[in-house]
Write an enzyme that holds these catalytic residues in place. Structure first.
Site, mmCIF file in Angstrom:
data_model
loop_
_atom_site.group_PDB
_atom_site.id
_atom_site.type_symbol
_atom_site.label_atom_id
_atom_site.label_comp_id
_atom_site.label_asym_id
_atom_site.label_seq_id
_atom_site.Cartn_x
_atom_site.Cartn_y
_atom_site.Cartn_z
ATOM 1 C CG ASP A 24 -8.383 -4.080 2.421
ATOM 2 O OD1 ASP A 24 -7.963 -4.983 1.677
ATOM 3 O OD2 ASP A 24 -7.682 -3.141 2.827
ATOM 4 C CG ASP A 73 -12.323 -6.199 7.143
ATOM 5 O OD1 ASP A 73 -11.330 -6.915 7.384
ATOM 6 O OD2 ASP A 73 -12.258 -4.962 7.040
ATOM 7 C CG LEU A 89 -4.910 -3.331 16.388
ATOM 8 C CD1 LEU A 89 -5.094 -1.912 15.865
ATOM 9 C CD2 LEU A 89 -4.775 -3.315 17.909
ATOM 10 C CD GLU A 118 -2.077 6.149 17.924
ATOM 11 O OE1 GLU A 118 -1.621 5.381 17.055
ATOM 12 O OE2 GLU A 118 -1.680 6.165 19.098
ATOM 13 C CE LYS A 167 -6.514 -1.331 11.103
ATOM 14 N NZ LYS A 167 -5.870 -1.668 9.880
ATOM 15 C CG ASP A 181 -4.737 0.216 3.968
ATOM 16 O OD1 ASP A 181 -4.280 -0.796 4.536
ATOM 17 O OD2 ASP A 181 -5.546 0.166 3.029
ATOM 18 N NE ARG A 218 1.498 -8.303 13.152
ATOM 19 C CZ ARG A 218 0.461 -8.589 12.388
ATOM 20 N NH1 ARG A 218 0.310 -7.978 11.242
ATOM 21 N NH2 ARG A 218 -0.424 -9.457 12.775
ATOM 22 C CE1 TYR A 249 1.606 0.726 14.993
ATOM 23 C CE2 TYR A 249 1.361 1.998 12.984
ATOM 24 C CZ TYR A 249 1.480 0.782 13.622
ATOM 25 O OH TYR A 249 1.492 -0.362 12.901
ATOM 26 C CE LYS A 301 -2.451 2.419 18.808
ATOM 27 N NZ LYS A 301 -1.153 2.862 18.323
ATOM 28 C CE LYS A 359 -10.363 -2.737 8.184
ATOM 29 N NZ LYS A 359 -9.649 -3.969 8.025
ATOM 30 C CB CYS A 407 -10.860 -5.854 -33.630
ATOM 31 S SG CYS A 407 -9.682 -4.720 -32.921
ATOM 32 C CB CYS A 440 -7.573 -3.766 -36.788
ATOM 33 S SG CYS A 440 -7.818 -5.422 -36.152
ATOM 34 C CB CYS A 488 -8.251 -8.162 -31.783
ATOM 35 S SG CYS A 488 -7.504 -7.789 -33.365
ATOM 36 C CB CYS A 492 -4.749 -5.259 -33.903
ATOM 37 S SG CYS A 492 -5.920 -4.137 -33.136
HETATM 38 S S1 IVH Z 1 -1.329 -0.271 16.908
HETATM 39 C C1 IVH Z 1 -0.584 -4.239 19.211
HETATM 40 N N1 IVH Z 1 -1.738 1.920 15.582
HETATM 41 O O1 IVH Z 1 -3.197 -1.854 11.735
HETATM 42 C C2 IVH Z 1 -1.174 -3.187 18.393
HETATM 43 N N2 IVH Z 1 -1.706 -0.106 14.386
HETATM 44 O O2 IVH Z 1 -5.140 -4.128 12.001
HETATM 45 C C3 IVH Z 1 -0.255 -2.626 17.430
HETATM 46 N N3 IVH Z 1 -1.977 0.157 11.964
HETATM 47 O O3 IVH Z 1 -0.987 -4.492 12.307
HETATM 48 C C4 IVH Z 1 -0.907 -1.863 16.375
HETATM 49 N N4 IVH Z 1 -2.137 2.341 11.958
HETATM 50 O O4 IVH Z 1 -0.169 -2.579 10.847
HETATM 51 C C5 IVH Z 1 -1.623 0.611 15.520
HETATM 52 N N5 IVH Z 1 -2.027 3.953 14.511
HETATM 53 C C6 IVH Z 1 -1.913 2.652 14.455
HETATM 54 C C7 IVH Z 1 -1.984 1.952 13.241
HETATM 55 C C8 IVH Z 1 -1.880 0.578 13.244
HETATM 56 C C9 IVH Z 1 -2.128 1.258 11.207
HETATM 57 C C10 IVH Z 1 -1.986 -1.209 11.438
HETATM 58 C C11 IVH Z 1 -0.893 -2.105 11.968
HETATM 59 C C12 IVH Z 1 -1.628 -3.264 12.571
HETATM 60 C C13 IVH Z 1 -2.938 -3.223 11.892
HETATM 61 C C14 IVH Z 1 -3.995 -3.895 12.738
#
Ligand code: IVH
Length: 661
Positions: free
Chosen positions: A32, A36, A82, A110, A112, A114, A133, A220, A284, A308, A402, A405, A420, A425
């Site tokens: 990831d 990014d 996001l 909050e 995030k 995965d 989504r 969330y 947020k 991130k 190998c 064997c 091998c 084997c």
């Molecule tokens: S809010 C319009 N809150 O992260 C905003 N997203 O990179 C809606 N995700 O697509 C997202 N934890 O799949 C929000 N506490 C959290 C989250 C969260 C994981 C994911 C979500 C989103 C992605 C964005």
């Protein structure tokens, strides 16, 4: 150096491929954080050179494409993604932008999670729809699968007229480990990370599969609510919780960026002790009214951002390289490391996958190396620190024999893996047996993986040919094997002796030689001796056989253990000739032709069809074994080769004479 436009195009191509791997195949090729990095480079270039922004740029789109196999669901509102930030400075910049537009800046921080985003719709308190989504506009209907997730209630505590929410379905770390162990045992490819495992498990057409994978969820976001008036994120989370929806408990109300930054640092350290994966923190704006003031771009809201975490990297010493043989005979180097605490576990090994990678990264025994976890789970070596070498480091070369064997290890041209080739084997025997007995191969009814496992455990079989020495009494030692089933299994083993040669060739599991190729081969090579005596060039005479297949066949039949096994199979009465492979009737039966140059009266294809209709055969390359070369005008090197080998060359009129009749 590439121009900005060229680099943008390159990045687009790369990101497109990675998006497809990630969103559609659930099988990412890069971590990831590498993704990014590419995305940030693209965003940066596009900001500087907006004239080169393409409409198909991933920066202009919302997310992955929906798979076609589930019914599409169009979301009430676009489900945005996001923007990412990576530092305190980025967070401050986000805060400044918000401060320009709104007055009251309270945030909710909050974790995030995965996993993958889902949208749930409740009507009068009852779950009526669940969708992924997808691309943000349209997702996939995964209602039946979501209903198998225990933490998602199918009934809310109260009969809210209508509630649409968004959350994250994820796979707990423990379950991820269990599932991958199970997959590895079955010889299947493990998931790269829990996110892909969650996505792969949720997007199953058969909900029973989803049900068997312990998925979980956190909700969330409220997308739409016909019910109580909710004015901010804090109230939203409390309301969701009160309705029995799973809300992650780690959220924190924050008044400024410094509190938020503290929160990010706390969880950056604690993330590895959480039972689920997080890849950052979501910040947020709390107030819904102020969110509306800020609005959104086509991709993401202006009122939220994802911080991130960087992938954790550590330096450690590479103590040794262990060489093992996988189930398919691939020889795999593994780095043995001085144990180092990394991303929540102690890492002491890292797969190096193959020797090409060892060479390209110039990894030497004794080197200091940088390690990290791909997808935060699988340890990998990022690079070495050559400046720290003292000259005593040892270069690594592929083994000649190998380790399991002692057979010769070979590398087929154009392949990265070293292998091998001994089908018996000990490291590969179980897989070899399973395949040998399987339906497309020798089709031994009742000889499935469970029986094979027991045969190996009870030391009744050490090589494939031992199958034909088994007696009913031997089989009766196995669990759940009565006299009758043992007898049936012996009958099935005996029946398999009469399989045509192409089945036996398939059953040997020779690299690149599947059932179709085996069948094509046995039209030309009608006994196992023909295979043993053939050179790679001989194999190339079969139209569908290219260099890779020819080399693989030659290597297989040159391997002494394999030859020994073939001898034993023959003495047990296993058929080694192709009964259907008799030459066809016709004027040219048994004759082999090579065509070169341009014919005046027909195309080469028509000439070939004519020869075949008369029972002859057309191949591509000239060797001593062919009978005629038909040469039109402007012949190529085949003409010359035919002359050298003393093969009869026919001109067009001679050829037409021959096919008259
Ligand atoms: S809010 C319009 N809150 O992260 C905003 N997203 O990179 C809606 N995700 O697509 C997202 N934890 O799949 C929000 N506490 C959290 C989250 C969260 C994981 C994911 C979500 C989103 C992605 C964005």
């Amino acid at each position: 150096m590439a121009s900005p436009e060229q680099r943008i195009n390159e990045l687009l191509k790369e990101l497109k491929q990675h998006n497809y791997q990630y969103y559609v195949l659930d099988d990412p090729l890069i971590s990831d954080s590498e993704y990014d990095r590419l995305m940030q480079e693209l965003l940066h270039l596009e900001k500087e050179y907006p004239q080169f922004i393409r409409s198909d740029s991933p920066t202009q789109r919302v997310g992955g494409e929906a798979l076609e196999k589930f019914a599409p669901v169009t979301h009430r509102y676009p489900q945005l993604s996001l923007d990412n930030v990576f530092s305190l400075a980025d967070l401050e910049e986000f805060d400044r932008r918000i401060a320009r537009a709104v007055f009251n800046i309270d945030y909710m921080a909050e974790l995030k999670i995965d996993g993958l985003s889902v949208i749930l719709i409740y009507e009068h308190g009852k779950l009526i729809n669940a969708a992924t989504r997808g691309n943000g506009i349209t997702g996939e209907d995964v209602t039946r699968n979501v209903k198998t997730i225990k933490s998602i209630p199918s009934q809310l505590k109260t009969a809210v007229p209508r509630l649409e929410v968004r959350g994250e379905v994820y796979m707990p770390k423990k379950e991820f480990q269990r599932l991958n162990e199970e997959k590895e045992e079955k010889g299947e490819k493990p998931f790269a990370n829990p996110r892909n495992a969650a996505a792969g498990s949720l997007r199953q057409l058969d909900p029973d599969i989803t049900a068997n994978r312990a998925l979980a969820a956190f909700i969330y976001d409220i997308i739409y609510c016909e019910g109580p008036l909710i004015e901010n994120q804090q109230q939203a989370l409390q309301f969701l919780e009160s309705e029995g929806l799973p809300v992650n408990p780690e959220y924190l109300f924050c008044r400024n960026i410094s509190e938020i930054y503290q929160y990010t640092q706390k969880y950056q350290n604690e993330r590895y002790s959480l039972p689920y994966e997080i890849d950052g923190v979501v910040i947020k704006l709390n107030s819904f009214r102020e969110r509306a003031e800020l609005g959104a771009t086509s991709k993401s809201p202006r009122w939220a951002v994802a911080y991130k975490f960087p992938a954790e990297e550590k330096a450690t010493r590479l103590l040794d390289i262990e060489i093992s043989v996988g189930r398919t005979g691939v020889v795999v180097p593994t780095a043995i490391l001085e144990p180092v605490a990394l991303a929540g576990t102690t890492v002491s090994r890292a797969s190096l996958h193959n020797f090409a990678l060892v060479r390209s990264k110039d990894i030497r025994i004794g080197d200091m190396v940088i390690v990290r976890k791909a997808g935060d789970i699988i340890p990998e070596i990022v690079r070495t620190l050559p400046e720290q070498r003292n000259g005593e480091e040892k270069e690594v070369t592929p083994p000649l024999f190998c380790p399991a064997c002692n057979s010769a290890v070979i590398q087929i041209e154009g392949e990265v893996a070293h292998r091998c080739e001994n089908i018996n084997c000990p490291a590969r025997l179980k897989e070899s047996l399973i395949f040998f007995a399987s339906r497309p191969a020798m089709d031994i009814d009742g000889m499935g993986p469970a029986v094979i496992e027991q045969l190996l455990e009870h030391k009744l079989v050490f090589a494939i040919d031992d199958l034909y020495q088994l007696k009913a009494e031997d089989l009766m030692q196995l669990e759940r094997m009565g006299a009758k089933s043992a007898d049936n299994l012996i009958k099935a083993i005996t029946a398999s002796k009469d399989m045509p040669l192409h089945r036996l060739i398939t059953a040997m599991g020779i690299r690149h030689v599947g059932a179709k190729t085996a069948r094509q081969l046995t039209e030309r090579f009608v006994s196992i001796e023909d295979f043993i005596n053939a050179s790679p060039e001989d194999f190339l005479e079969v139209a569908e056989v290219g260099e890779k297949i020819a080399e693989s066949l030659a290597a297989f039949f040159a391997e002494p253990h394999n030859r020994e096994m073939i001898k034993n199979l023959q003495s047990s009465g296993v058929n080694t000739v192709e009964k259907q492979g008799r030459p066809k009737e016709g004027a040219l039966a048994g004759k082999t032709f090579v065509l070169t140059g341009t014919l005046g009266s027909m195309t080469r294809q028509e000439a070939g069809e004519k020869i075949e209709s008369l029972g002859g055969k057309v191949i591509n390359s000239v060797s001593k074994k062919i009978d005629f070369v038909v040469s039109g005008s402007d012949p190529g090197s085949k003409y010359q080769k035919a002359q050298e080998l003393g093969i009869r060359v026919l001109d067009e009129s001679e050829f037409l004479e021959m096919i008259k009749s």
